[in-house]
Design a protein around this motif. Structure first.
Motif, mmCIF file in Angstrom:
data_model
loop_
_atom_site.group_PDB
_atom_site.id
_atom_site.type_symbol
_atom_site.label_atom_id
_atom_site.label_comp_id
_atom_site.label_asym_id
_atom_site.label_seq_id
_atom_site.Cartn_x
_atom_site.Cartn_y
_atom_site.Cartn_z
ATOM 1 N N GLN A 171 0.727 -1.253 -0.026
ATOM 2 C CA GLN A 171 0.116 -0.007 -0.057
ATOM 3 C C GLN A 171 1.042 1.166 0.173
ATOM 4 O OE1 GLN A 171 -3.364 -0.486 -0.291
ATOM 5 N NE2 GLN A 171 -4.175 1.397 0.296
ATOM 6 N N ARG A 187 2.362 3.030 -3.344
ATOM 7 C CA ARG A 187 1.474 3.747 -4.263
ATOM 8 C C ARG A 187 1.890 5.251 -4.344
ATOM 9 N NH1 ARG A 187 -4.461 4.041 -1.963
ATOM 10 N NH2 ARG A 187 -3.363 4.523 -0.295
ATOM 11 N N TRP A 225 -6.299 1.127 -8.120
ATOM 12 C CA TRP A 225 -4.677 0.631 -7.383
ATOM 13 C C TRP A 225 -5.093 -0.895 -7.166
ATOM 14 C CZ3 TRP A 225 -5.900 5.646 -5.810
ATOM 15 C CH2 TRP A 225 -5.073 6.698 -6.094
ATOM 16 N N VAL A 247 -3.086 -3.828 -5.257
ATOM 17 C CA VAL A 247 -2.117 -4.136 -4.297
ATOM 18 C C VAL A 247 -1.725 -5.527 -4.252
ATOM 19 C CG1 VAL A 247 -0.944 -4.119 -1.937
ATOM 20 C CG2 VAL A 247 -2.504 -2.183 -2.690
#
Length: 359
Positions: A190, A193, A213, A215
């Motif tokens: 995380q 990003r 996004w 992960v």
């Protein structure tokens, strides 16, 4: 202490044209002129691009954005391209390629640098580079272009592949691009990003921008074919490790354009395939024993030569040299090439047997 301010040093670039003319015709030596110019200001040169560090900011837990201000020599640089950055440390000149995330008319540019475990230059820049320090940059290169037909665009990145795509995105939004844009960024954690706050602010101001996004280290892992097919976009621009880019390339079935860049390290040959070869560097008059496993660039450097080079990934073509004889293997595809007097890229070419090159 500079004798003139930075702003004046930048404005002097066009006025140096007569000196460039004299150097081109052999009346002056460029190195001598540059030596005098740098006394006026550390970034001032006839042709070469030097830049001063103006700001540093962390944009992810492992990525630093550098704001640099260049002298007046860059020509035609675009956000989304790459530049080779040079830094001398302990008498050794190091160089690596980084993406231009922003290019301003006032000579300011932004580069985003991701920490590489064990990386000599990236860790040096992240941990020790100070505001005010002067760096040298090579001319920008790179072919990624924003599509010009007004259809929806999908930007897909993994890891540091976000950096050239961010440059393209910023420019497109600043020019008023209004078709739908989706930015997909896959990271391992995380905290990796990058530019999250800026991207979220852009999405609030530009309703046509959607952010996604993924992960890969979290439950659910990497992006799936089904997830990818659900994301809109008629044009795809992708950047990331080779496996990520090749996967998206295989999934892409839409009618628009496909542009990709990858930056994975090259895979070495299996031990059973490695053999000794003879390398001849014609202009240098050297003949040495080499290996079929290593690139010609690495082996030339190990022999004390200093061929021009840039990205070391076969993208920028700075290390192009003429093959005079023998067979070379493309380290990216495995393809063999044996046509004499044709250009090859040293960084992605390995000898398949005895080889002679014009170096």
């Amino acid at each position: 202490m500079p004798m003139i301010p930075f702003s004046l040093a930048r404005r002097l670039a066009p006025a140096l044209q007569p000196l460039r003319w004299l150097c081109a015709r052999g009346w002056l030596r460029e190195a001598d002129v540059d030596l005098c110019l740098r006394l006026l200001h550390p970034v001032l040169r006839l042709q070469r691009v030097f830049a001063q560090v103006e700001a540093r900011r962390w944009v992810a837990e492992d990525m630093l954005a550098l704001t640099l201000r260049c002298n007046g020599n860059p020509q035609g640089w675009r956000a989304g391209q790459h530049v080779q950055l040079y830094l001398q440390q302990d008498g050794v000149r190091h160089g690596r390629s980084y993406s231009l995330t922003a290019v301003g008319r006032d000579g300011r540019i932004e580069l985003a640098i991701k920490r590489q475990p064990g990386g000599r230059l990236s860790n040096m820049l992240l941990d020790r580079l100070a505001v005010g320090q002067v760096l040298e940059l090579a001319p920008a290169f790179g072919e990624l272009q924003w599509p010009d037909d007004g259809r929806a665009v999908l930007l897909a990145a993994a890891g540091s592949g976000i950096t050239p795509l961010l440059g393209l995105l910023r420019d497109a939004l600043a020019r008023g691009f209004s078709a739908p844009i989706t930015l997909l960024h896959q990271v391992r954690r995380q905290g990796q990003r990058a530019f999250v706050e800026e991207l979220q602010a852009l999405a609030e101001r530009h309703r046509n921008l959607q952010l996604c996004w993924v992960v890969s280290g979290a439950p659910g892992g990497r992006i799936s074919r089904e997830q990818f097919d659900e994301i809109g976009g008629e044009h795809l621009i992708a950047c990331g490790p080779q496996g990520f880019v090749e996967q998206l390339h295989g999934w892409w079935t839409r009618s628009g354009t496909l542009q990709v860049e990858s930056f994975s390290p090259l895979q070495p040959l299996a031990a059973d395939d490695v053999r000794d070869v003879q390398l001849r560097f014609a202009r240098s008059g050297q003949q040495v024993q080499g290996s079929s496993q290593l690139s010609l660039l690495e082996q030339a450097e190990a022999s004390g030569l200093r061929p021009a080079h840039g990205c070391r990934q076969g993208i920028c073509a700075s290390c192009t040299c003429t093959l005079l004889g023998g067979v070379v293997r493309d380290l990216r595809s495995g393809a063999l090439f044996a046509e004499p007097n044709q250009p090859i890229r040293l960084c992605v070419s390995a000898p398949h047997g005895d080889v002679e090159i014009d170096l």
